[in-house]
Enzyme design. Structure first.
Site, PDB file in Angstrom:
ATOM      1  N   GLU A  62       0.841  -1.190   0.000  1.00 45.38           N
ATOM      2  CA  GLU A  62       0.000   0.000   0.000  1.00 45.38           C
ATOM      3  C   GLU A  62       0.882   1.249   0.000  1.00 45.38           C
ATOM      4  O   GLU A  62       0.399   2.351   0.225  1.00 45.38           O
ATOM      5  CB  GLU A  62      -0.969   0.003   1.184  1.00 45.38           C
ATOM      6  N   CYS A 100      -3.648  -2.754   4.423  1.00 46.57           N
ATOM      7  CA  CYS A 100      -2.797  -3.794   5.041  1.00 46.57           C
ATOM      8  C   CYS A 100      -3.298  -5.206   4.764  1.00 46.57           C
ATOM      9  O   CYS A 100      -2.666  -6.183   5.177  1.00 46.57           O
ATOM     10  CB  CYS A 100      -2.695  -3.558   6.543  1.00 46.57           C
ATOM     11  N   SER A 110      -9.981   4.201  13.066  1.00 49.70           N
ATOM     12  CA  SER A 110      -9.412   2.977  12.490  1.00 49.70           C
ATOM     13  C   SER A 110      -9.413   1.837  13.512  1.00 49.70           C
ATOM     14  O   SER A 110      -9.610   0.679  13.148  1.00 49.70           O
ATOM     15  CB  SER A 110      -8.012   3.219  11.928  1.00 49.70           C
ATOM     16  N   HIS A 169      -3.233  -8.686  12.526  1.00 48.78           N
ATOM     17  CA  HIS A 169      -2.563  -7.533  11.932  1.00 48.78           C
ATOM     18  C   HIS A 169      -2.200  -6.572  13.068  1.00 48.78           C
ATOM     19  O   HIS A 169      -3.017  -6.277  13.928  1.00 48.78           O
ATOM     20  CB  HIS A 169      -3.497  -6.845  10.929  1.00 48.78           C
ATOM     21  N   LYS A 175      -6.122  -5.527  21.895  1.00 47.39           N
ATOM     22  CA  LYS A 175      -7.472  -4.957  21.811  1.00 47.39           C
ATOM     23  C   LYS A 175      -8.373  -5.873  20.983  1.00 47.39           C
ATOM     24  O   LYS A 175      -9.522  -6.115  21.320  1.00 47.39           O
ATOM     25  CB  LYS A 175      -7.424  -3.588  21.113  1.00 47.39           C
ATOM     26  N   ASN A 200       5.107  -0.625  12.363  1.00 51.10           N
ATOM     27  CA  ASN A 200       4.064  -1.038  11.428  1.00 51.10           C
ATOM     28  C   ASN A 200       4.691  -1.346  10.066  1.00 51.10           C
ATOM     29  O   ASN A 200       5.455  -0.546   9.534  1.00 51.10           O
ATOM     30  CB  ASN A 200       3.016   0.077  11.279  1.00 51.10           C
TER      31      ASN A 200
HETATM   32  N1  COA Z   1       1.470   5.002  30.122  1.00 53.38           N
HETATM   33  C1  COA Z   1       0.786   3.949  29.647  1.00 53.38           C
HETATM   34  N2  COA Z   1      -0.200   4.063  28.703  1.00 53.38           N
HETATM   35  C2  COA Z   1      -0.477   5.294  28.250  1.00 53.38           C
HETATM   36  C3  COA Z   1       0.198   6.445  28.717  1.00 53.38           C
HETATM   37  C4  COA Z   1       1.227   6.268  29.704  1.00 53.38           C
HETATM   38  N3  COA Z   1       1.924   7.298  30.175  1.00 53.38           N
HETATM   39  N4  COA Z   1      -0.303   7.506  28.067  1.00 53.38           N
HETATM   40  C5  COA Z   1      -1.275   7.063  27.220  1.00 53.38           C
HETATM   41  N5  COA Z   1      -1.362   5.709  27.336  1.00 53.38           N
HETATM   42  C6  COA Z   1      -2.246   4.811  26.588  1.00 53.38           C
HETATM   43  C7  COA Z   1      -3.646   5.326  26.373  1.00 53.38           C
HETATM   44  O1  COA Z   1      -4.464   5.099  27.510  1.00 53.38           O
HETATM   45  C8  COA Z   1      -4.081   4.543  25.173  1.00 53.38           C
HETATM   46  O2  COA Z   1      -4.422   3.233  25.558  1.00 53.38           O
HETATM   47  P1  COA Z   1      -5.852   2.599  25.175  1.00 53.38           P
HETATM   48  O3  COA Z   1      -5.928   2.661  23.683  1.00 53.38           O
HETATM   49  O4  COA Z   1      -5.790   1.221  25.693  1.00 53.38           O
HETATM   50  O5  COA Z   1      -6.877   3.476  25.822  1.00 53.38           O
HETATM   51  C9  COA Z   1      -2.790   4.419  24.348  1.00 53.38           C
HETATM   52  O6  COA Z   1      -1.726   4.726  25.244  1.00 53.38           O
HETATM   53  C10 COA Z   1      -2.716   5.389  23.173  1.00 53.38           C
HETATM   54  O7  COA Z   1      -3.035   6.664  23.647  1.00 53.38           O
HETATM   55  P2  COA Z   1      -3.919   7.650  22.767  1.00 53.38           P
HETATM   56  O8  COA Z   1      -4.133   8.910  23.548  1.00 53.38           O
HETATM   57  O9  COA Z   1      -5.122   6.942  22.244  1.00 53.38           O
HETATM   58  O10 COA Z   1      -2.870   7.913  21.580  1.00 53.38           O
HETATM   59  P3  COA Z   1      -2.997   8.785  20.299  1.00 53.38           P
HETATM   60  O11 COA Z   1      -4.180   9.659  20.280  1.00 53.38           O
HETATM   61  O12 COA Z   1      -1.660   9.419  20.118  1.00 53.38           O
HETATM   62  O13 COA Z   1      -3.249   7.713  19.108  1.00 53.38           O
HETATM   63  C11 COA Z   1      -2.974   5.876  17.648  1.00 53.38           C
HETATM   64  C12 COA Z   1      -2.718   6.407  19.063  1.00 53.38           C
HETATM   65  C13 COA Z   1      -2.574   4.432  17.575  1.00 53.38           C
HETATM   66  C14 COA Z   1      -4.462   5.998  17.322  1.00 53.38           C
HETATM   67  C15 COA Z   1      -2.128   6.733  16.652  1.00 53.38           C
HETATM   68  O14 COA Z   1      -0.775   6.476  16.858  1.00 53.38           O
HETATM   69  C16 COA Z   1      -2.464   6.509  15.202  1.00 53.38           C
HETATM   70  O15 COA Z   1      -3.339   7.207  14.663  1.00 53.38           O
HETATM   71  N6  COA Z   1      -1.782   5.570  14.525  1.00 53.38           N
HETATM   72  C17 COA Z   1      -2.002   5.266  13.121  1.00 53.38           C
HETATM   73  C18 COA Z   1      -3.277   4.490  12.855  1.00 53.38           C
HETATM   74  C19 COA Z   1      -3.295   3.106  13.320  1.00 53.38           C
HETATM   75  O16 COA Z   1      -2.264   2.543  13.609  1.00 53.38           O
HETATM   76  N7  COA Z   1      -4.513   2.544  13.362  1.00 53.38           N
HETATM   77  C20 COA Z   1      -4.721   1.201  13.824  1.00 53.38           C
HETATM   78  C21 COA Z   1      -5.778   0.402  13.091  1.00 53.38           C
HETATM   79  S1  COA Z   1      -5.298  -0.120  11.461  1.00 53.38           S
END
Ligand code: COA
Length: 389
Positions: free
Chosen positions: A81, A113, A203, A235, A244, A278
């Site tokens: 991709e 993916c 996502s 994945h 999750k 990733n």
């Molecule tokens: N210690 C431990 N955990 C912590 C923390 C700390 N100090 N601070 C935050 N976290 C946890 C949060 O509680 C959350 O956990 P949860 O999802 O179980 O609730 C996790 O870390 C991520 O925090 P979040 O605030 O949701 O992160 P973010 O807004 O920066 O986004 C993604 C995380 C993955 C959504 C982001 O990196 C992203 O958009 N990635 C690309 C898309 C992707 O990978 N999608 C997946 C499906 S294909």
């Protein structure tokens, strides 16, 4: 009697450089626990300026050709991709770099993916039609998000090559599959952009919907029960996503979500993704590589696979580990592919992230950075120039 068809060999490659998440956290002021525990990532591979999906794909596939030869390979399917051309398949460059016979069909497949799983399933169909043939599946991706965006922590790069044929030495892929497609805009990359656009939280929700949808279809198609599986290869855009997803599946099926049970079910599938990051299409098969390399003997045990591609298409299917598989693993080479990377600091990573060819049609050489067997030497008259060393 139905044929036994599946993954006969599996090899992977990853980028020349690695950025530890501690460096990213120090740059953007994030508490490191968010990366190490929250998303489950320790580091991410960063390709050199003279690496791309072609050099990674060829590097992953070369050991397979060296071990088995190319006599039975009549099809190469390249799943990605992060495509480098709108018309020409990246697989044709790989075909050339590996010196494969001209009597080969080569094609590129895309659905985020999920592409590599489509490639695997199509390969099985081709082998079913002519069991004398083998198919080389190459899944290769560079995961790239905007600097300073939430997605930045979930980048990476890798390629997995799989040889698909009858009487596989590693994993026999089974019928049926559970399928799920839904038109969602959780992740996409318009033609004019190099970095993907993503609604990360959407996502995650779309992925969990797909877990339900594929499982529902899988059971309706007469698949195995949940208890039968020794491990689950999900994945992994980030390794926490596998947790999750599995928790969601257990809930959906009415089971307790005991964390120790979940950790056992995911087995060792996250070990490589945790340090590579990733790798989009390759990610679920890096999970398989880690599981086979690190697990206790899995002979005869059914494994579950959940392949998700944003947008979205997903598939749940099973595979059974074949007797004697351990003799065919590439555990040392896999460890070496990870350990050979050179660590970069945040500033160097940023330069690599922003490196790109001018689009003026002129001659442009790439800096010689990779130490791998193949490199992207430059571009001339809009044509990419590759070198085998
Ligand atoms: N210690 C431990 N955990 C912590 C923390 C700390 N100090 N601070 C935050 N976290 C946890 C949060 O509680 C959350 O956990 P949860 O999802 O179980 O609730 C996790 O870390 C991520 O925090 P979040 O605030 O949701 O992160 P973010 O807004 O920066 O986004 C993604 C995380 C993955 C959504 C982001 O990196 C992203 O958009 N990635 C690309 C898309 C992707 O990978 N999608 C997946 C499906 S294909």
């Amino acid at each position: 009697m139905s044929l036994s068809i599946g993954i006969h060999d599996l090899s992977f490659a990853t980028g020349e450089f690695v950025l530890p998440h501690t460096a990213l956290a120090a740059h953007n002021g994030t508490e490191i626990g968010k990366y190490h525990l929250g998303i489950g990532q320790e580091s991410m591979s960063v390709p050199a300026a003279d690496e791309d999906i072609v050099t990674l794909g060829a590097t992953a596939a070369a050991p397979i050709i060296a071990r088995h030869g190319a006599e039975r390979i009549r099809t190469v399917v390249f799943a990605t991709e992060s495509s480098i051309d709108q018309a020409k398949s990246a697989g044709v460059y790989v075909h050339s770099l590996l010196g494969l016979p001209s009597a080969t069909r080569v094609v590129e497949l895309k659905q985020a993916c999920y592409g590599a799983t489509a490639a695997l399933q199509f390969a099985i169909g081709l082998v079913q039609r002519d069991p004398a043939q083998q198919v080389l599946v190459v899944a290769s991706d560079v995961s790239k998000y905007e600097l300073d965006s939430p997605g930045e922590a979930t980048q990476g790069a890798a390629a997995v090559a799989m040889l698909v044929g009858v009487d596989p030495a590693l994993v026999r892929i089974e019928d049926p599959s559970g399928l799920f497609t839904a038109d969602v805009m959780d992740f996409w990359r318009p033609n004019y952009r190099e970095a993907a656009l993503v609604d990360g939280h959407e996502s995650i929700g779309a992925y969990l919907q797909a877990v339900e949808g594929t499982w529902k279809d899988y059971t309706e198609q007469g698949g195995r029960t949940l208890e039968e599986f020794a491990a689950f290869c999900y994945h992994q855009p980030f390794t926490k996503m596998a947790y999750k997803a599995h928790r969601h599946l257990l809930n959906y099926c009415g089971y307790d979500t005991d964390e120790a049970v979940i950790a056992r079910a995911l087995g060792h599938t996250t070990a490589y993704n945790r340090v590579i990051g990733n790798s989009y299409t390759a990610s679920v098969y890096l999970g398989l590589a880690a599981l086979l390399d690190r697990s206790e003997d899995l002979t005869g045990r059914p494994l579950a696979f959940l392949s998700y591609g944003s947008g979205s298409v997903a598939e749940f299917f099973a595979g059974t580990v074949v007797a004697g598989y351990r003799e065919h693993l590439r555990t040392d080479a896999n460890r070496q592919a990870i350990d050979r990377r050179t660590e970069v600091d945040y500033a160097r990573y940023r330069d690599l992230h922003e490196w790109r060819f001018p689009t003026d049609g002129g001659d442009h050489a790439t800096p010689e950075q990779t130490t791998g067997p193949f490199r992207l030497a430059g571009i001339s008259g809009h044509k990419r120039l590759y070198q085998a060393r």
